[in-house]
Design a protein around this motif. Structure first.
Motif, PDB file in Angstrom:
ATOM      1  N   UNK A   9     -50.615 -24.635 -24.379  1.00  0.00           N
ATOM      2  CA  UNK A   9     -51.879 -24.546 -24.496  1.00  0.00           C
ATOM      3  C   UNK A   9     -52.504 -24.563 -22.976  1.00  0.00           C
ATOM      4  N   UNK A  10     -53.111 -23.904 -22.376  1.00  0.00           N
ATOM      5  CA  UNK A  10     -53.753 -23.900 -21.300  1.00  0.00           C
ATOM      6  C   UNK A  10     -55.072 -23.681 -21.353  1.00  0.00           C
ATOM      7  N   UNK A  11     -55.852 -24.833 -20.826  1.00  0.00           N
ATOM      8  CA  UNK A  11     -57.462 -24.868 -20.919  1.00  0.00           C
ATOM      9  C   UNK A  11     -57.773 -24.757 -19.507  1.00  0.00           C
ATOM     10  N   UNK A  12     -58.956 -24.055 -19.515  1.00  0.00           N
ATOM     11  CA  UNK A  12     -59.961 -24.064 -18.126  1.00  0.00           C
ATOM     12  C   UNK A  12     -61.119 -24.359 -18.398  1.00  0.00           C
ATOM     13  N   UNK A  13     -61.701 -25.602 -17.847  1.00  0.00           N
ATOM     14  CA  UNK A  13     -63.117 -25.771 -17.607  1.00  0.00           C
ATOM     15  C   UNK A  13     -64.045 -24.704 -16.829  1.00  0.00           C
ATOM     16  N   UNK A  14     -64.963 -24.144 -17.725  1.00  0.00           N
ATOM     17  CA  UNK A  14     -65.955 -23.305 -16.944  1.00  0.00           C
ATOM     18  C   UNK A  14     -67.547 -23.888 -17.000  1.00  0.00           C
ATOM     19  N   UNK A  15     -67.567 -25.089 -17.153  1.00  0.00           N
ATOM     20  CA  UNK A  15     -68.937 -25.759 -17.013  1.00  0.00           C
ATOM     21  C   UNK A  15     -69.602 -25.577 -15.697  1.00  0.00           C
TER      22      UNK A  15
ATOM     23  N   UNK B 212     -54.504 -29.113 -19.051  1.00  0.00           N
ATOM     24  CA  UNK B 212     -56.040 -29.213 -18.774  1.00  0.00           C
ATOM     25  C   UNK B 212     -56.482 -28.906 -17.317  1.00  0.00           C
ATOM     26  N   UNK B 213     -57.226 -28.076 -17.041  1.00  0.00           N
ATOM     27  CA  UNK B 213     -57.733 -27.935 -15.534  1.00  0.00           C
ATOM     28  C   UNK B 213     -59.118 -28.128 -15.731  1.00  0.00           C
ATOM     29  N   UNK B 214     -59.767 -29.159 -15.192  1.00  0.00           N
ATOM     30  CA  UNK B 214     -61.115 -29.670 -15.212  1.00  0.00           C
ATOM     31  C   UNK B 214     -61.573 -30.534 -14.110  1.00  0.00           C
TER      32      UNK B 214
ATOM     33  N   UNK C 232     -36.423 -19.976 -15.403  1.00  0.00           N
ATOM     34  CA  UNK C 232     -35.462 -19.337 -16.419  1.00  0.00           C
ATOM     35  C   UNK C 232     -36.172 -19.453 -17.797  1.00  0.00           C
ATOM     36  N   UNK C 233     -37.695 -19.755 -17.815  1.00  0.00           N
ATOM     37  CA  UNK C 233     -38.321 -20.031 -19.056  1.00  0.00           C
ATOM     38  C   UNK C 233     -38.900 -18.666 -19.607  1.00  0.00           C
ATOM     39  N   UNK C 234     -39.044 -18.799 -20.780  1.00  0.00           N
ATOM     40  CA  UNK C 234     -39.684 -17.729 -21.667  1.00  0.00           C
ATOM     41  C   UNK C 234     -40.821 -18.372 -22.541  1.00  0.00           C
ATOM     42  N   UNK C 235     -41.940 -18.962 -21.965  1.00  0.00           N
ATOM     43  CA  UNK C 235     -42.794 -19.650 -22.756  1.00  0.00           C
ATOM     44  C   UNK C 235     -43.801 -18.961 -23.688  1.00  0.00           C
ATOM     45  N   UNK C 236     -44.337 -19.681 -24.753  1.00  0.00           N
ATOM     46  CA  UNK C 236     -45.446 -18.920 -25.319  1.00  0.00           C
ATOM     47  C   UNK C 236     -46.693 -19.624 -24.887  1.00  0.00           C
ATOM     48  N   UNK C 237     -47.539 -19.134 -24.341  1.00  0.00           N
ATOM     49  CA  UNK C 237     -48.940 -19.740 -23.661  1.00  0.00           C
ATOM     50  C   UNK C 237     -50.009 -19.099 -24.337  1.00  0.00           C
ATOM     51  N   UNK C 238     -51.050 -19.954 -24.584  1.00  0.00           N
ATOM     52  CA  UNK C 238     -52.211 -19.517 -25.028  1.00  0.00           C
ATOM     53  C   UNK C 238     -53.317 -20.054 -23.972  1.00  0.00           C
ATOM     54  N   UNK C 239     -54.536 -19.533 -24.058  1.00  0.00           N
ATOM     55  CA  UNK C 239     -55.480 -19.555 -23.035  1.00  0.00           C
ATOM     56  C   UNK C 239     -56.934 -19.845 -23.764  1.00  0.00           C
ATOM     57  N   UNK C 240     -57.288 -20.983 -23.183  1.00  0.00           N
ATOM     58  CA  UNK C 240     -58.504 -21.358 -23.708  1.00  0.00           C
ATOM     59  C   UNK C 240     -59.534 -21.866 -22.951  1.00  0.00           C
TER      60      UNK C 240
END
Length: 333
Positions: free
Chosen positions: A86-92, A208-210, A132-140
């Motif tokens: 679960x990839x989280x991006x801060x847009x404040x 988390x990127x914030x 070599x990865x085959x991830x399942x990624x969700x973006x928030x």
């Protein structure tokens, strides 16, 4: 009397003449064709028909392949290297602060921290793609509220496209929620894992990127530790890259809140004060994120002709090879 002697003599002469000529073929002999001795033939003689038998054996498989069979609904369990991320991006609005980054901000409209974090998230995904990865990624994307931009997917290009869209200057300026509530983003991530029935599965993590400018310790009446209780209970590590230019660990007041909360999940808190720290954090998270995920894959109207076509082609290829290379298999009957 003389006549009788003459008759007897003539009869003896004829008998002698016939005795002398009976070995020669003539009108008195009947010629018969040879009769095959079937009673003494070996069962191995059928081997000479091997090419024909193989050809006939391939016909049913060819007929099945020609019918173009397919399965209406199939389910299979698939396992591959990777994680559910679960990839989280801060847009404040606080993400408008300056964060110079020569490599990450090379194509950005300005040096705002937001564009640095979006580029850092893209660098992280490309780091995973290169492995070599085959991830399942969700973006928030989050501010005062958290929104699922892209649910879990194995399509890296789809995630990169979503990052490009939210990283547009116009879209960023239209983002409605300008505050920073990191706890809501974590809560939304936990709910996303739960919605996909991944919460109790192994191989999950949050990134988390914030800028970390959030001092709220209560979200919807729950403390930060209570929000992360689901992640702790299900062993979902949280990795947080706090992007604040020229500010080391502790220079940002909320560091004392988020560092222990994040590390309680088994993850790590990175105080990124410049671009090099961000890249080191990305490499460290990538190294820590080895593992495997198991998913159920569904498909409808899946074609099934290939195995039958393969069997028919195999039988016919062997038959043709025998017919062309071994004279024994060309004998008939």
């Amino acid at each position: 009397m003389l006549t009788l002697v003459a008759l007897i003599g003539l009869s003896v002469a004829i008998m002698i003449l016939r005795a002398m000529t009976r070995r020669k073929a003539g009108r008195t002999q009947v010629a018969l064709p040879a009769v095959l001795n079937w009673g003494q033939s070996s069962w191995l003689s059928i081997v000479r028909h091997g090419a024909l038998i193989l050809f006939l054996a391939g016909l049913p498989f060819f007929a099945l392949a020609l019918a173009d069979p397919y399965s209406r609904l199939t389910q299979e369990d698939v396992s591959f290297p990777g994680r559910r991320i679960a990839l989280m991006i801060d847009a404040s609005s606080s993400m408008m602060a300056r964060f110079p980054a020569a490599r990450l901000n090379a194509k950005a409209p300005n040096e705002a921290t937001f564009f640095t974090t979006v580029a850092a998230a893209e660098a992280f995904i490309r780091q995973r793609m290169a492995g070599k990865y085959h991830d399942l990624i969700g973006l928030i994307e989050f501010g005062d509220e958290a929104y699922v931009v892209t649910p879990f997917t194995t399509d890296y290009e789809n995630i990169l496209l979503s990052l490009t869209l939210i990283g547009d200057w116009t879209e960023f300026m239209k983002f409605p929620d300008q505050g920073t509530t990191i706890g809501l983003a974590m809560e939304q991530s936990v709910n996303l894992f739960r919605a996909f029935n991944f919460l109790d599965a192994a191989g999950n993590l949050m990134v988390i990127f914030s800028d970390g400018q959030d001092t709220q310790v209560m979200i919807h009446g729950k403390s930060v530790n209570e929000v992360l209780a689901g992640a702790v209970a299900t062993k979902i590590p949280v990795y947080m890259i706090r992007t604040s230019y020229n500010k080391a660990l502790g220079a940002v007041l909320p560091d004392d809140i988020w560092r222990p909360a994040v590390e309680a999940t088994g993850g790590k808190f990175y105080a990124a004060s410049d671009e090099s720290v961000i890249f080191n954090a990305i490499k460290d998270i990538d190294a820590r994120s080895a593992g495997r995920v198991e998913v159920k894959r569904y498909s409808t109207e899946r074609p099934r002709f290939a195995p039958y076509a393969f069997m028919a082609a195999s039988f016919w290829s062997v038959a043709l090879l025998l017919q062309l290379t071994i004279p024994y298999f060309r004998k008939f009957p």
